[in-house]
Motif scaffolding. Sequence first.
Motif, short mmCIF file in Angstrom:
data_model
loop_
_atom_site.label_atom_id
_atom_site.label_comp_id
_atom_site.label_asym_id
_atom_site.label_seq_id
_atom_site.Cartn_x
_atom_site.Cartn_y
_atom_site.Cartn_z
N GLU A 323 -18.10 40.44 29.59
CA GLU A 323 -18.12 40.91 28.38
C GLU A 323 -18.93 40.45 27.44
O GLU A 323 -19.71 41.00 26.66
CB GLU A 323 -16.54 41.35 28.00
CG GLU A 323 -15.76 42.43 28.75
CD GLU A 323 -14.42 42.31 28.37
OE1 GLU A 323 -13.91 43.33 28.81
OE2 GLU A 323 -14.01 41.48 27.79
N ASP A 324 -18.89 39.01 27.71
CA ASP A 324 -19.53 37.99 26.84
C ASP A 324 -20.95 38.27 26.99
O ASP A 324 -21.79 38.57 25.77
CB ASP A 324 -19.09 36.70 26.66
CG ASP A 324 -17.74 36.45 26.08
OD1 ASP A 324 -17.26 37.41 25.48
OD2 ASP A 324 -17.19 35.40 26.31
N ALA A 325 -21.42 38.17 28.01
CA ALA A 325 -22.82 38.45 28.46
C ALA A 325 -23.46 39.78 27.86
O ALA A 325 -24.53 39.98 27.38
CB ALA A 325 -22.79 38.14 29.74
N VAL A 326 -22.53 40.77 28.16
CA VAL A 326 -23.10 42.06 27.95
C VAL A 326 -23.34 42.33 26.45
O VAL A 326 -24.21 42.80 26.07
CB VAL A 326 -22.17 43.23 28.77
CG1 VAL A 326 -22.49 44.66 28.04
CG2 VAL A 326 -22.25 43.02 30.19
N GLU A 327 -22.05 41.71 25.64
CA GLU A 327 -22.41 41.83 24.31
C GLU A 327 -23.57 41.21 23.63
O GLU A 327 -24.17 41.63 22.77
CB GLU A 327 -20.94 41.29 23.56
CG GLU A 327 -19.96 42.10 23.95
CD GLU A 327 -18.49 41.35 23.35
OE1 GLU A 327 -18.57 40.41 22.87
OE2 GLU A 327 -17.50 42.07 23.39
N LEU A 328 -24.07 40.04 24.23
CA LEU A 328 -25.14 39.31 23.79
C LEU A 328 -26.57 40.22 24.21
O LEU A 328 -27.33 40.39 23.35
CB LEU A 328 -25.34 38.02 24.85
CG LEU A 328 -24.34 36.98 24.09
CD1 LEU A 328 -24.58 35.56 25.17
CD2 LEU A 328 -24.67 36.49 22.64
N LEU A 329 -26.54 40.71 25.19
CA LEU A 329 -27.70 41.56 25.53
C LEU A 329 -27.69 42.98 24.99
O LEU A 329 -28.84 43.53 24.47
CB LEU A 329 -27.53 42.01 27.11
CG LEU A 329 -27.46 40.89 28.17
CD1 LEU A 329 -27.36 41.25 29.42
CD2 LEU A 329 -28.98 40.26 27.94
#
Length: 365
Positions: A323-329
């Motif tokens: 989730e954290d990675a997707v939010e950054l992208l």
Amino acid sequence: MTELEPSPQDRPRKIIHVDMDAFYASVEQRDNPELRGKPVAVGGSEARGVVAAASYEARKFGVHSAMPSVTARRKCPDLIFVRPRFDVYKSISLQIRAIFAEYTTLIEPLSLDEAYLDVTDNLKGMKIATDIALEIRAKIKEATGLNASAGISYNKFLAKMASDLNKPNGQAVITPRNGPTFVEALPVKKFHGVGPATAEKMHRLGIETGADLKARSLDFLIDNFGKSGPYFYGIARGIDERQVKPDRVRKSVGAEDTFREDIFAYDLAREGIQPLIEKVWRYCDANGITAKTVTLKVKYSDFNQITRSRTVATSFSSISEIEDAVELLLGAIFPTTKGIRLLGVTLSSLDKCHGLEHSQLALFF
């Protein structure tokens, strides 16, 4: 072999697709008598949560898996949310997998609640695949108290379609004789392997049914659907040569969704992508798979498409990390002046987890 006996290559295969009925929700209703006969959703009830599974009582209200919890509550005010117990589901899957192994070594798990079995040459020497499916379903019921449905056919595509025909707690067979006719009458939006975006494109091309798909040439399908063209050409004729592959190793696992209305706001995009994150994570968690790369796919209203990826040194170990990675992208593409019509999430650089716990997970379906 006599002249009257077909060679092994000429014999129709006998494929069974076993699909547990509302698996997570049924487990919760089995273990908690107070939930029986009531609308149940397994999954978070928070604003960002999604439904992982819905009981048949909940489905009558239009509640289904991957639906945002707030939407599910709106459709069914009396809906009971239950937190998932994946350790329990996986334990039950081991029991079911052991039953499959009594009949064949050719077992291809798809997820926690479904699998393909090739029983053409089965371990019990049984000649009729429908009898094998009946036995398997009865043994699952005896061992777990849960219902399973099954589809029987001569290929994977039709076995999958057949398993939906008499749900719940039923089975159906599609024979080589009636397979092509069955496909011709089927709306393409119900084809396994045809998602909402592909179905929409087919409809724009005037393809509504299997008969419409069959009328298109191979070149036409390749021009419009690329590498999926030969697959669509085959299944429109009831042909699917894919083998049942035990312990298959996938290169990636992904999910995407096309929205009814274009999205311009980050909050709406973040809400829309959460079910996709949960779907790909559930597959990896259920099959003991890790991933090092997450890719965000964005298709705009003008049909231009971009992808953005993030790779980590050590594999993602929890859904929150994804989730954290997707939010950054996702945050990097806002603000946007173009509406977003499709979002997708793909996990790649996949590998099996190491250790005893995850070596057991490979057996789940």
